[in-house]
Design a protein around this motif. Sequence first.
Motif, mmCIF file in Angstrom:
data_model
loop_
_atom_site.group_PDB
_atom_site.id
_atom_site.type_symbol
_atom_site.label_atom_id
_atom_site.label_comp_id
_atom_site.label_asym_id
_atom_site.label_seq_id
_atom_site.Cartn_x
_atom_site.Cartn_y
_atom_site.Cartn_z
ATOM 1 N N ARG A 3 0.646 -1.246 -0.063
ATOM 2 C CA ARG A 3 0.001 -0.119 -0.056
ATOM 3 C C ARG A 3 0.820 1.316 0.007
ATOM 4 O O ARG A 3 1.892 1.132 0.593
ATOM 5 N N TYR A 58 -1.219 3.584 5.095
ATOM 6 C CA TYR A 58 -2.258 2.786 5.938
ATOM 7 C C TYR A 58 -2.885 3.718 7.105
ATOM 8 O O TYR A 58 -2.568 4.554 7.584
ATOM 9 N N ASN A 95 -7.688 2.847 2.523
ATOM 10 C CA ASN A 95 -6.389 2.157 3.223
ATOM 11 C C ASN A 95 -6.926 1.397 4.755
ATOM 12 O O ASN A 95 -6.022 1.411 5.591
ATOM 13 N N THR A 106 -7.918 -1.568 6.886
ATOM 14 C CA THR A 106 -7.963 -3.059 6.948
ATOM 15 C C THR A 106 -9.358 -3.508 7.298
ATOM 16 O O THR A 106 -9.828 -3.136 8.354
#
Length: 178
Positions: free
Chosen positions: A27, A30, A136, A138
């Motif tokens: 990525r 995050y 970004n 999770t």
Amino acid sequence: MPDLIPFDEITHLFTDFEHTAWRLETRRGYASDRQSPKWGRWKNGEDIACEPSDSWRIGVSKQVAQGKRYERVRLVDNPPTEGQRFLLASGLGNVAAGEDIRNMWRADAVRLGLPDHDFWLFDSRTVVRFVIDADNVTLGVHVLEDPPSVVHACQVRDLAWHHAVPTREFQAQVPSEL
């Protein structure tokens, strides 16, 4: 693909593994980094590599002391994004704790055909593939133990590790805004 499960349900793998925990980070940033107190300190120009150990670094140190290995390859854009500059700045503290973090330019990863998704590989047996949204964040993980998924993850690990550069050496290639 197996069910999507919360990341918290697999955290035991970070202590239960026997030999190696390996990660590919793809990525450009995050959400969890941007939400951490360390982000604000970094944005204010503080050296976050030399901060006191946090729970991650303490856990890595304990596992490494038992002879286990933590390894990671991070893909970095040229020039690095803000999120990638943050990870480069904080990564040296993780290296000091015993984690071997290496970096690779994204263009090289694309040329090599590396995947564009994050995952952990534990003991060349268990793959934990992240599902991350456009912001970004999770959303969860898939735990994969089927032979084709594991073999592919091992091949990605071997290819990425061969071409990645240790963090200190890589930082010398990055413009001085770090």
